[in-house]
Each structure stands twice: as C-alpha cells, then as structure tokens.
Design an enzyme around this catalytic site. Structure first.
Site, PDB file in Angstrom:
ATOM      1  N   GLU A  10     -24.335 -11.916  -1.736  1.00 39.22           N
ATOM      2  CA  GLU A  10     -25.094 -12.423  -0.587  1.00 39.22           C
ATOM      3  C   GLU A  10     -24.315 -12.335   0.719  1.00 39.22           C
ATOM      4  O   GLU A  10     -24.867 -12.587   1.787  1.00 39.22           O
ATOM      5  CB  GLU A  10     -25.490 -13.892  -0.821  1.00 39.22           C
ATOM      6  CG  GLU A  10     -26.516 -14.114  -1.922  1.00 39.22           C
ATOM      7  CD  GLU A  10     -25.885 -14.333  -3.294  1.00 39.22           C
ATOM      8  OE1 GLU A  10     -24.756 -13.856  -3.511  1.00 39.22           O
ATOM      9  OE2 GLU A  10     -26.527 -14.986  -4.141  1.00 39.22           O
TER      10      GLU A  10
ATOM     11  N   LYS B 265     -15.734 -31.440 -16.155  1.00 39.22           N
ATOM     12  CA  LYS B 265     -15.767 -32.860 -15.815  1.00 39.22           C
ATOM     13  C   LYS B 265     -15.375 -33.667 -17.049  1.00 39.22           C
ATOM     14  O   LYS B 265     -16.126 -33.725 -18.008  1.00 39.22           O
ATOM     15  CB  LYS B 265     -17.155 -33.263 -15.320  1.00 39.22           C
ATOM     16  CG  LYS B 265     -17.123 -34.601 -14.608  1.00 39.22           C
ATOM     17  CD  LYS B 265     -18.376 -34.832 -13.802  1.00 39.22           C
ATOM     18  CE  LYS B 265     -18.127 -35.917 -12.776  1.00 39.22           C
ATOM     19  NZ  LYS B 265     -19.313 -36.239 -12.011  1.00 39.22           N
TER      20      LYS B 265
ATOM     21  N   THR C   9     -27.986  -9.792  -7.345  1.00 41.50           N
ATOM     22  CA  THR C   9     -26.936 -10.703  -7.810  1.00 41.50           C
ATOM     23  C   THR C   9     -26.805 -10.527  -9.323  1.00 41.50           C
ATOM     24  O   THR C   9     -27.715  -9.983  -9.967  1.00 41.50           O
ATOM     25  CB  THR C   9     -27.285 -12.170  -7.513  1.00 41.50           C
ATOM     26  OG1 THR C   9     -28.502 -12.474  -8.206  1.00 41.50           O
ATOM     27  CG2 THR C   9     -27.484 -12.403  -6.024  1.00 41.50           C
TER      28      THR C   9
ATOM     29  N   TRP D 216     -12.939 -34.474 -12.160  1.00 41.47           N
ATOM     30  CA  TRP D 216     -13.061 -33.018 -12.118  1.00 41.47           C
ATOM     31  C   TRP D 216     -11.734 -32.348 -12.430  1.00 41.47           C
ATOM     32  O   TRP D 216     -10.682 -32.790 -11.989  1.00 41.47           O
ATOM     33  CB  TRP D 216     -13.510 -32.560 -10.722  1.00 41.47           C
ATOM     34  CG  TRP D 216     -14.902 -32.981 -10.378  1.00 41.47           C
ATOM     35  CD1 TRP D 216     -15.276 -33.907  -9.455  1.00 41.47           C
ATOM     36  CD2 TRP D 216     -16.106 -32.486 -10.952  1.00 41.47           C
ATOM     37  NE1 TRP D 216     -16.637 -34.023  -9.419  1.00 41.47           N
ATOM     38  CE2 TRP D 216     -17.191 -33.154 -10.328  1.00 41.47           C
ATOM     39  CE3 TRP D 216     -16.403 -31.539 -11.943  1.00 41.47           C
ATOM     40  CZ2 TRP D 216     -18.525 -32.913 -10.656  1.00 41.47           C
ATOM     41  CZ3 TRP D 216     -17.733 -31.299 -12.260  1.00 41.47           C
ATOM     42  CH2 TRP D 216     -18.776 -31.984 -11.623  1.00 41.47           C
TER      43      TRP D 216
END
Ligand code: AMP
Length: 557
Positions: free
Chosen positions: A346, A456, A200, A461
């Site tokens: 993944e 935020k 990753t 949000w």
C-alpha cells in the site's frame, strides 16, 4: 479522447498552462516523460538480464524503450482501452521491463501477478482485477495452466525463451510486437490515472488491489533517487533482486529508468551463487532483497571466501521483514552496507529509510549500527505517526508503542473495487498499517511486530521481532521465528522455531539461556523447536500463520 502522435517523437507535446495565472506549469508527472527522457539521454546505458537457461541477455534503455513503445502500439491495436489491466506472469527480465513501461504508455495498467501464490488466490486476484490480457514467460506456462479456468484472459501472449511450441489459445509475444504498425497515436496520459497495480499478500482477509498512478510512481521514484545513503543515481548499476511481482520490485525498474541507471535483472535464478555471480560480473553498486536473501548470500560468501569480487561500497536496501542487527554487522564485515527500509504494497512500497543523520555522524560504530538496525525515518513527502488503541497520537519517546499510520502521495487512498477494508483509513485521512512500532525522538521507527504477530502473555505484550533478532545473533542460528501459541494459564506463550546454520549445533536450553541474558525471564520463549527451514511466503517472508497452525496444540505439559 484527445490523441497525438508521439510514436517516433522523444519529447512530450501536452497542453501546459499555469493552474493559477502567474504560477508554474501544470506539467503532468507521467511515465511518458520517463520514457522520452531516458530514450533521448541514456539510450546506450545497459539493461542486462539472466535468462531462464542462465545465459545473459544484454540490451540497453534505448532498445527497451523502443520495444515498450511497440508493445504500447500493439496492445492498442489489439483493443486495449485506457484503464484496462494487462497482467504479467514473468520473472525479472527484459520483457517484463517492456511491460512495465509499454502497458502504461498505451494508457493501460500493468498488473504483475505473484507467481508463487496458491492457484486459488491467484485465480481470485486475476479475476478480481479483470485482467484482459496476459503476458507470460514460457517457463511459467505450467503455473498458468493451474489458473487458466479461473482467470479467463481474452488473449495470452507468450514470451518465448525456449523452442517449446505455443499451447492452444496462446499467441507469441514476438508476433504481438510485430503487429504494432507505425502509426501509433499515444494517448495523452493523466498523471492521476493508474499505470500499475499489485495485490496485497492477503494475510489479513482476501488480497486487495492497490493501483499506482503515474504521479505516485514518479514521485516515489524521485524519492528513491534522493534516499538517505542508498539513492539511485545515474552512475549506479542497479540490481533489482526483489521480484517484479512484489510491489514493482520496490520501485527499482522505474527509478533506474527515470535516472538512466544501468539495470540488472536476475531472471528466475535467485540462489545466492547466481546472485553473487551477477553482483561480481556486472559491478553492481546498489541492490535490494528481503533478509532471507542476505542470509543465503552471507553463508555463500563465508563458505567460499575470495570467489566473488564485490564492488567496493556495494549498498543494498533490505525490507519486507526485520533485518537483524547481527546480519547488518556481518554483511558490513563482508563489504556490503545494508540499509533497512520499511514499506508495504500500500506504500509503493518505500515509506522509510534507515540512515545515520549528519547530526549523528560523530557517533561510534556501535551507536550507528543500533540506528541502522531500526527501520529508519520517513521519506520526504511521507508523514508518519503512531496511535494507541483509542486513536490517540503517541509521543516519540521510543517507549510508547502503537499502530503506525502514514500518509503521502504514494500511499494508497483506497483499495481497487473493494470497500471490504475501508476501516484501514482513519477519518482524518491516514492509512492504518497494522504494524506496531515505537518512534524515537529522532523520528526513527522500530517495528515491534505486525499487530497480529504480537504475543500476549498474561496480559503483557512480547515482541516476536526483538526475540528473533536476538536469536539470529547466536552463532549457531541461521533463521528464527517466534510465535505465540495458546497456553492454558497465560492465554498465550512464545515459542521459538529455529533453523541452525549448516554444521552448527545448539540446544534449546542454550538458546533460552542466550535470550535470558538479554530479556526479562517472562519474555523468553518457553520452548525452542528445531526445523530444517522456516516456511516462507512467495516473497521470502516467514509464514507465521502456518507455524501458528502447526503448533496450535503445543504439548505444554
Ligand atoms: P507487503 O505488503 O507484502 O510488502 O508487506 C508489508 C509488511 O512487511 C509491513 O506491514 C511490515 O509488517 C513488513 N515489513 C516491511 N518492511 C519491513 C522492515 N524493514 N522491517 C520489519 N517489517 C517490515
């Protein structure tokens, strides 16, 4: 260990018995099958690569697979044992495809290293993976130098594209292949054994290794051969632009091999003009790439109309970061149909495909663009859900926003040699992606943000992806990133970082006004900062962590 001779054979000889009496054969899904099938059925289909010196090298699946078998034999002679990792430090080229097949055919694990990483990260990955051997393009030897002390490979084989002498401690790839001999005993491969691995990008903690099994690669390839409106078929000419060190070039080389499709590889030349030359000359029908690549291709096509003749109906799958609807529309005007897909290291990587369903075929173009601008619905065999902070599964109403979770036969079940991030899997067996999404009643996802990128403000949000997509629709904007920066009153407020198109001009007020027509006032970024270009990761995504760091002390007053 049971071994049997297949070096010259093109069919598999494995023990096939029904698992349950009276049922199907337990046929192993391995790359040995892919190699044997393609060598037998499509030996003359071309595999074409641009070399570092820009010349074009033409080969075929027959030749590539013969050399891959030689590589498997030579690595086995060199002492490769089942499960051993062989790293590659290579551009998308012919020798890299040989490694993709040859290493697994020997029972090893092909581990492409992301050559654009910082040397520290690089060294960490190669030593954590315990890569025994390395295959490296000579033009990348300077990159190798920067990590050599940190990653003590047992043997290093150099693919020579130039006449430069071999550095001390390195051997030539050509001599490696020549050492193969003719008596290779190919191992009987277990479909659940690892064939490949990628790490990753390490944006959350240290990079983590993901092992792809023979079975997961085959099933992922089959899904790619069935995918929505951008399947890879035998008749296709597939241009693998996504780097082979980024989640196996999104599966393109393996799927092209399985289907016997013509494969084209760009080498190190990823500028828009070089890509367009190959799209034109090789009559490419299907390609891939992150949105940044398509921004550059759009600009080149606009700047030099008529220079390139693209294949009618050319399709591209686009992922890695959100594809703005405006770019989708512009590329459609220029004759390229882009299809959004979503995925991660993944997830091998393809988890979803953007696609208009047969039940939506009568929708007008506007509605279809809206559908295609979302990230699509789950591939066959992949399951998706999204959950709130308490882990409750949310409704597919396009309003409820929560973390995307997935499961399926090509979704990682754990990380390689690491329990550091075991919390990425839920108790009931789903992988937590870290992406925040809404899902509509058709099952089509809309990425709102990476959870760490959400802004935020005063407890509410704000989706940076939605603001970026809107900004990219402004005629003056080439690329845009929206980040949250600390604010004395609102905890965090969005600011936009914008690079303008060549020759374009726009003021901050103009762009804020443009957004104000589309968003609630409190969602509009408080400031617009103009830059020449956005910082990018090695695979072309905006490096938001760097922008957040750069503007951490933003002067609010
Ligand atoms: P990587 O493992 O480097 O491929 O990064 C995976 C991440 O890229 C995902 O978790 C998403 O945040 C992002 N990503 C991938 N595909 C898309 C897409 N089509 N739209 C938006 N973000 C995407």
């Amino acid at each position: 260990m049971h071994r049997f001779a297949t070096f010259h054979a093109t069919t598999l000889s494995v023990r096939l018995g029904p698992v349950f009496p009276g049922s199907m054969m337990d046929f192993p899904l391995t790359l040995a099958h892919v190699a044997a099938r393609t060598e037998r059925l499509f030996p003359s289909v071309e595999v074409v690569a641009r070399k570092p010196d820009r010349s074009i090298e033409r080969s075929s699946w027959g030749a590539v697979i013969r050399r891959a078998r030689r590589l498997a034999a030579a690595l086995t002679r060199a002492g490769l044992r089942e499960g051993d990792r062989v790293a590659t430090l290579q551009w998308n080229g012919l020798a890299h495809v040989e490694a993709y097949l040859g290493v697994p055919l020997a029972g090893g694990v092909c581990h492409p290293l992301n050559l654009r990483l910082h040397p520290d990260e690089f060294g960490y990955i190669a030593s954590h993976a315990r890569d025994r051997f390395l295959l490296v393009d000579d033009v990348l030897l300077p990159v190798l130098e920067s990590i050599r002390a940190k990653a003590p490979f047992e043997r290093i084989f150099v693919v020579q594209h130039t006449n430069a002498p071999l550095p001390a401690g390195c051997e030539s790839y050509t001599s490696l292949l020549a050492s193969a001999g003719s008596e290779f005993m190919a191992p009987q491969l277990d479909e659940r054994s690892a064939a490949s691995m990628c790490y990753t990008s390490g944006t959350t903690g240290r990079p983590k290794g993901v092992l792809y099994t023979h079975r997961s690669i085959l099933l992922h390839s089959l899904s790619q051969a069935l995918a929505g409106d951008a399947p890879i078929a035998q008749r296709d000419c597939v241009f693998a632009v996504a780097p082979m060190f980024h989640v196996n070039s999104w599966g393109f080389p393996y799927t092209a091999a399985l289907m016997g499709a013509k494969l084209v590889l760009p080498g190190p030349h990823l500028d828009a003009e070089s890509l367009l030359d190959l799209l034109d000359q090789e009559r490419v029908t299907l390609t891939s790439g992150v949105p940044t690549i398509w921004v550059a291709i759009r600009d080149a096509l606009r700047a030099q109309p008529g220079r390139w003749r693209l294949e009618p109906g050319l399709r591209a799958i686009v992922g890695g970061s959100a594809l703005p609807e405006s770019l989708l529309r512009e590329m459609a005007e220029l004759g390229v149909q882009l299809f959004h897909c979503w995925g991660m290291t993944e997830t091998s990587p393809i988890g979803t495909y953007g696609h208009v369903k047969s039940t939506q075929a009568d929708f007008d173009d506007e509605a279809k663009f809206k559908i295609l601008a979302r990230q699509g619905y789950a591939s066959p065999l992949v399951e998706l859900r999204h959950v709130d902070d308490a882990g409750r599964v949310l409704p597919w109403d396009d309003e409820a926003i929560g973390e995307l979770q997935c499961r399926g036969p090509w979704i990682a079940g754990s990380y390689f040699n690491s329990h550091e991030s075991d919390e990425r899997w839920t108790a009931d067996g789903w992988f937590r992606t870290g992406d925040v999404v809404a899902i509509d009643s058709e099952g089509v996802i809309r990425i709102v943000d990476r959870s760490k990128d959400l802004v935020k403000s005063g407890g509410e949000w704000i989706s940076s992806v939605a603001l970026e997509n809107a900004l990219m629709a402004h005629s003056g904007v080439r690329e845009a990133a929206v980040i949250g920066v600390p604010h004395p009153k609102w905890q965090e407020r969005p600011i936009a970082v914008v690079a303008l198109r060549p020759g374009a001009s726009a003021t901050a007020e103009e762009l804020q006004q443009f957004l104000a027509e589309r968003f609630a006032k409190w969602q509009v970024p408080d400031a617009v900062v103009f830059v020449e270009a956005l910082p990018r990761t090695g695979v072309g995504k905006v490096r938001k962590s760097e922008l957040r760091e750069r503007y951490r002390e933003f002067p609010w007053s």
